[in-house]
Structure formats: structure tokens, C-alpha cells
Design a protein around this motif. Structure first.
Motif, PDB file in Angstrom:
ATOM      1  N   LEU A  97       0.846  -1.199   0.000  1.00  0.00           N
ATOM      2  CA  LEU A  97       0.000   0.000   0.000  1.00  0.00           C
ATOM      3  C   LEU A  97       0.876   1.241   0.000  1.00  0.00           C
ATOM      4  CD1 LEU A  97      -2.601  -1.175   2.662  1.00  0.00           C
ATOM      5  CD2 LEU A  97      -2.824  -1.275   0.175  1.00  0.00           C
ATOM      6  N   ASN A  98       0.255   2.404  -0.163  1.00  0.00           N
ATOM      7  CA  ASN A  98       1.015   3.647  -0.251  1.00  0.00           C
ATOM      8  C   ASN A  98       0.747   4.523   0.966  1.00  0.00           C
ATOM      9  OD1 ASN A  98       2.074   6.261  -1.266  1.00  0.00           O
ATOM     10  ND2 ASN A  98       2.287   5.074  -3.156  1.00  0.00           N
ATOM     11  N   ASN A  99       1.806   4.874   1.690  1.00  0.00           N
ATOM     12  CA  ASN A  99       1.601   5.629   2.928  1.00  0.00           C
ATOM     13  C   ASN A  99       1.372   7.118   2.705  1.00  0.00           C
ATOM     14  OD1 ASN A  99       4.174   6.542   2.345  1.00  0.00           O
ATOM     15  ND2 ASN A  99       5.188   5.364   3.959  1.00  0.00           N
ATOM     16  N   THR A 100       1.251   7.545   1.437  1.00  0.00           N
ATOM     17  CA  THR A 100       0.837   8.921   1.178  1.00  0.00           C
ATOM     18  C   THR A 100      -0.616   9.137   1.565  1.00  0.00           C
ATOM     19  OG1 THR A 100       2.443   9.100  -0.617  1.00  0.00           O
ATOM     20  CG2 THR A 100       0.645  10.697  -0.629  1.00  0.00           C
ATOM     21  N   ASP A 103      -4.567   6.671   6.890  1.00  0.00           N
ATOM     22  CA  ASP A 103      -4.781   5.282   7.307  1.00  0.00           C
ATOM     23  C   ASP A 103      -6.170   4.793   6.919  1.00  0.00           C
ATOM     24  OD1 ASP A 103      -2.262   5.139   8.367  1.00  0.00           O
ATOM     25  OD2 ASP A 103      -2.891   5.545  10.431  1.00  0.00           O
ATOM     26  N   ALA A 104      -7.178   5.663   7.037  1.00  0.00           N
ATOM     27  CA  ALA A 104      -8.549   5.231   6.753  1.00  0.00           C
ATOM     28  C   ALA A 104      -8.721   4.837   5.286  1.00  0.00           C
ATOM     29  CB  ALA A 104      -9.542   6.329   7.127  1.00  0.00           C
ATOM     30  N   VAL A 105      -8.012   5.515   4.367  1.00  0.00           N
ATOM     31  CA  VAL A 105      -8.094   5.154   2.953  1.00  0.00           C
ATOM     32  C   VAL A 105      -7.450   3.793   2.717  1.00  0.00           C
ATOM     33  CG1 VAL A 105      -7.300   5.759   0.638  1.00  0.00           C
ATOM     34  CG2 VAL A 105      -8.214   7.525   2.133  1.00  0.00           C
ATOM     35  N   ASN A 106      -6.280   3.587   3.324  1.00  0.00           N
ATOM     36  CA  ASN A 106      -5.630   2.288   3.170  1.00  0.00           C
ATOM     37  C   ASN A 106      -6.452   1.171   3.811  1.00  0.00           C
ATOM     38  OD1 ASN A 106      -3.325   2.807   1.609  1.00  0.00           O
ATOM     39  ND2 ASN A 106      -2.216   3.625   3.360  1.00  0.00           N
ATOM     40  N   GLN A 107      -7.134   1.478   4.901  1.00  0.00           N
ATOM     41  CA  GLN A 107      -7.995   0.466   5.518  1.00  0.00           C
ATOM     42  C   GLN A 107      -9.159   0.106   4.602  1.00  0.00           C
ATOM     43  OE1 GLN A 107      -8.952   2.328   9.251  1.00  0.00           O
ATOM     44  NE2 GLN A 107      -6.840   2.150   9.998  1.00  0.00           N
ATOM     45  N   ALA A 108      -9.736   1.119   3.944  1.00  0.00           N
ATOM     46  CA  ALA A 108     -10.818   0.859   2.994  1.00  0.00           C
ATOM     47  C   ALA A 108     -10.309   0.029   1.820  1.00  0.00           C
ATOM     48  CB  ALA A 108     -11.415   2.173   2.500  1.00  0.00           C
ATOM     49  N   LEU A 109      -9.101   0.326   1.357  1.00  0.00           N
ATOM     50  CA  LEU A 109      -8.523  -0.422   0.245  1.00  0.00           C
ATOM     51  C   LEU A 109      -8.204  -1.852   0.653  1.00  0.00           C
ATOM     52  CD1 LEU A 109      -7.579  -0.411  -2.654  1.00  0.00           C
ATOM     53  CD2 LEU A 109      -5.402   0.556  -1.902  1.00  0.00           C
ATOM     54  N   MET A 110      -7.720  -2.044   1.867  1.00  0.00           N
ATOM     55  CA  MET A 110      -7.444  -3.402   2.342  1.00  0.00           C
ATOM     56  C   MET A 110      -8.724  -4.235   2.389  1.00  0.00           C
ATOM     57  SD  MET A 110      -4.474  -3.248   5.300  1.00  0.00           S
ATOM     58  CE  MET A 110      -5.115  -1.861   6.233  1.00  0.00           C
ATOM     59  N   LEU A 113      -9.729  -5.135  -1.191  1.00  0.00           N
ATOM     60  CA  LEU A 113      -8.878  -6.152  -1.805  1.00  0.00           C
ATOM     61  C   LEU A 113      -9.095  -7.524  -1.169  1.00  0.00           C
ATOM     62  CD1 LEU A 113      -5.570  -4.120  -2.263  1.00  0.00           C
ATOM     63  CD2 LEU A 113      -7.223  -4.773  -4.021  1.00  0.00           C
ATOM     64  N   ARG A 114      -9.361  -7.557   0.120  1.00  0.00           N
ATOM     65  CA  ARG A 114      -9.661  -8.849   0.762  1.00  0.00           C
ATOM     66  C   ARG A 114     -10.904  -9.466   0.135  1.00  0.00           C
ATOM     67  NH1 ARG A 114      -8.490  -6.120   5.876  1.00  0.00           N
ATOM     68  NH2 ARG A 114      -6.421  -6.760   6.617  1.00  0.00           N
ATOM     69  N   ALA A 115     -11.893  -8.640  -0.177  1.00  0.00           N
ATOM     70  CA  ALA A 115     -13.123  -9.166  -0.779  1.00  0.00           C
ATOM     71  C   ALA A 115     -12.889  -9.608  -2.215  1.00  0.00           C
ATOM     72  CB  ALA A 115     -14.218  -8.092  -0.721  1.00  0.00           C
ATOM     73  N   ARG A 116     -12.091  -8.860  -2.968  1.00  0.00           N
ATOM     74  CA  ARG A 116     -11.862  -9.186  -4.378  1.00  0.00           C
ATOM     75  C   ARG A 116     -10.859 -10.322  -4.562  1.00  0.00           C
ATOM     76  NH1 ARG A 116     -15.822  -7.026  -4.863  1.00  0.00           N
ATOM     77  NH2 ARG A 116     -16.518  -5.376  -6.291  1.00  0.00           N
ATOM     78  N   LEU A 117      -9.966 -10.493  -3.609  1.00  0.00           N
ATOM     79  CA  LEU A 117      -8.926 -11.522  -3.706  1.00  0.00           C
ATOM     80  C   LEU A 117      -9.094 -12.535  -2.588  1.00  0.00           C
ATOM     81  CD1 LEU A 117      -5.924  -9.096  -4.459  1.00  0.00           C
ATOM     82  CD2 LEU A 117      -7.165 -10.510  -6.114  1.00  0.00           C
ATOM     83  N   THR A 273     -14.822   2.533  -3.745  1.00  0.00           N
ATOM     84  CA  THR A 273     -15.043   3.939  -3.385  1.00  0.00           C
ATOM     85  C   THR A 273     -14.457   4.155  -2.001  1.00  0.00           C
ATOM     86  OG1 THR A 273     -17.238   3.330  -2.553  1.00  0.00           O
ATOM     87  CG2 THR A 273     -17.105   4.249  -4.779  1.00  0.00           C
ATOM     88  N   PRO A 274     -13.455   4.999  -1.868  1.00  0.00           N
ATOM     89  CA  PRO A 274     -12.940   5.322  -0.547  1.00  0.00           C
ATOM     90  C   PRO A 274     -13.989   6.053   0.259  1.00  0.00           C
ATOM     91  CG  PRO A 274     -11.980   6.762  -2.194  1.00  0.00           C
ATOM     92  CD  PRO A 274     -12.758   5.714  -2.940  1.00  0.00           C
ATOM     93  N   ASP A 275     -13.798   6.116   1.521  1.00  0.00           N
ATOM     94  CA  ASP A 275     -14.743   6.786   2.425  1.00  0.00           C
ATOM     95  C   ASP A 275     -15.008   8.208   1.929  1.00  0.00           C
ATOM     96  OD1 ASP A 275     -14.878   7.131   6.047  1.00  0.00           O
ATOM     97  OD2 ASP A 275     -16.086   8.048   4.477  1.00  0.00           O
TER      98      ASP A 275
END
Length: 282
Positions: A97-100, A103-110, A113-117, A273-275
Motif C-alpha cells: 500500500l502507499n503511505n501517502t 490510514d482510513a483510505v488504506n484500511q478501505a482499500l485493504m 482487496l480482501r473481498a476481491r482476492l 469507493t474510498p470513504d
């Protein structure tokens, strides 16, 4: 019909040149011409008018263009899905993931991705784009979240919808004087192109300042805080560090998933869609 030939038809229609399309497709002009002739024979009508200036679509070619576009897109998505199914039961996927992002965006992305993979165990890490690219090159990551348009060839890239980085020029608030320097991101950094656009806009002002180099946004922030310098960083990071944002310059960078194997397609990522409460560009 061969999807590669259909793809080369689209390249030729877009570029209007057999030689340019052949070069992009890594085939000879003769081989490309033979492919297009074969396609015309299969369809039963001419697709291109050929002249010394290049090629243009016939009326029939223009009419069938959107249909071939849909077939090529569907073929790519089919390949993505087949690759996805082949990987079932495979070892864990490493995702950088990208730390730019907050945290909440990366949590949404995680979570996405868990659902898609869901067929794989996933191992997440986080770092800036240059390190994510290095992880992919060292086989330490299978998927990386990369900011900016400078993406290496040989990997599969899919843009993440709804994500972008607003970029600004920032300083510690000191007046510009003979000690002021510009912090230039290295070419592998996401903000390298933004820096060039900043300098181009102010080439008779800031563009004349001496330059120091930075290999990451983290280093750029440290340099801004410790010296009278101007750096190109994200608006969010500038605000987090109480830096002064220079007026009259903003830029934006897109975000992509870079994959060694095409495990996800545009169709897979369309639902992400991010938060909506998060100011992604701030």
C-alpha cells in the motif's frame, strides 16, 4: 478472430500509420499489413484506405470500430479472470500500500482487496511509490499502489477510481533569499513531473534557485523543515506538518494498482469507493 490482430487494428486506427502501429506492436510493417489483410478477408470488406500519408478508416471501418473495441476489452478482462482463477490456492499475495494516503483510505482499500482476492491470504505493507516499485522489482510484492503516471513497462496497471493526490509547493515559511533552494524529487519519485511543471511555470522566479535532491516525500519534508527550501509534496502532508503552501500552484496525480500478474481488471476495481468523508486531496 485473433484478439491480437483486433488489438493491432485498434492501434493502427488510433495512430493512422502502419509503421507507428507496427513499432508499438513490436512487429514488422509487413507482418502488420498481412494481419490487417487477413482481418479484412474475414470480415468481407475493407477497413482502411491506404495512402502515402498513412491510413484512414473506411466507412465500414468506422462503423465496426466500437464493436472491435468492446471485443478487445472483453478479451483482456477474460484473460484477467483466467489468471485470477489459475492462482486459486496459491501462496499469499504481498500487497504494498502507499503511505501517502491516510490510514482510513488504506484500511478501505485493504477491505476491498480482501473481498476481491478472497482466494488468497494477503500480506500488506506500506511505503512510498519508489519503495513499492523496488519491492515489485525485488519480487517482494505482487501488487503495489503507485502514485503518478511514470509506470514501468512489463507490469499490469489499473487506475484506482476516486483516488488522486493533490500536490502543492510548500516551505517552512521563511522568506525567499540567497539561501533558498528548491528540493527536486529524483526521477523515480511520484512528484518528479509536478516539480518540472512548477519550475516551468515560475522559471523566471523560483526556477532560478539552486537545487537539492530528494528521494522521497519523507525526505523532502525533513529538508523543508531543516532549511530555507521549497519542496513539492502532497497537500495533506504539507498541512499535517504545518508547512506554508505557496499560492497559485496546485497539481494532481493519479493512482494505480501495479501488478505482476493481472489479478484485477478495471471491472473489478470499478466498485471501489474510498470513504466519501475523507478529503483525499488534502
Amino acid at each position: 478472430m485473433d484478439s491480437k490482430i483486433l488489438k493491432n487494428f485498434l492501434k493502427t486506427a488510433q495512430l493512422g500509420s502502419l509503421s507507428a502501429a507496427a513499432q508499438e506492436a513490436c512487429v514488422t510493417v509487413q507482418a502488420l499489413a498481412a494481419q490487417l489483410n487477413k482481418l479484412e478477408q474475414q470480415l468481407g470488406f475493407r477497413l482502411f484506405e491506404r495512402t502515402n500519408k498513412g491510413v484512414t478508416l473506411t466507412d465500414e471501418g468506422r462503423d465496426i470500430l466500437p464493436w472491435i473495441t468492446d471485443v478487445v476489452k472483453s478479451s483482456a478482462e477474460l484473460q484477467h479472470r483466467a489468471a485470477h482463477l489459475r492462482q486459486r490456492g496459491a501462496p499469499a499475495l504481498h500487497i504494498a500500500l502507499n503511505n501517502t494516503f491516510p490510514d482510513a483510505v488504506n484500511q478501505a482499500l485493504m477491505a476491498f482487496l480482501r473481498a476481491r482476492l478472497s482466494a488468497w491470504p494477503l500480506i500488506f505493507s506500506t511505503s512510498e511509490s519508489p519503495e513499492n516499485l523496488a519491492k515489485l522489482a525485488r519480487d517482494e510484492a505482487d501488487i503495489g499502489v503507485i502514485i503518478g503516471d511514470r509506470l514501468p513497462t512489463g507490469l499490469y496497471a489499473v487506475n484506482l477510481p476516486g483516488l488522486n493526490i493533490e500536490v502543492v509547493a510548500a516551505s517552512a515559511g521563511m522568506p525567499v533569499n540567497n539561501d533558498t533552494v528548491l528540493i527536486k524529487p529524483m526521477p523515480e519519485c511520484a512528484y518528479s513531473d509536478c516539480f518540472e511543471r512548477f519550475v516551468s511555470r515560475y522559471k523566471n522566479g523560483y526556477g532560478k534557485l539552486p537545487v537539492h535532491y530528494s528521494g522521497s516525500e519523507h525526505i523532502s519534508v525533513a529538508m523543508i523543515k531543516s532549511s530555507n527550501s521549497i519542496g513539492i509534496i502532497s497537500r495533506r502532508v504539507a498541512l499535517m506538518n504545518n508547512l506554508t503552501i505557496l499560492p497559485d500552484f496546485t497539481d494532481a496525480l493519479s493512482v494505480a494498482l501495479l501488478m505482476k500478474t493481472p489479478l484485477l481488471s478495471e471491472r473489478d476495481l470499478a466498485a471501489f469507493t474510498p470513504d466519501p468523508s475523507l478529503p483525499l486531496s488534502a
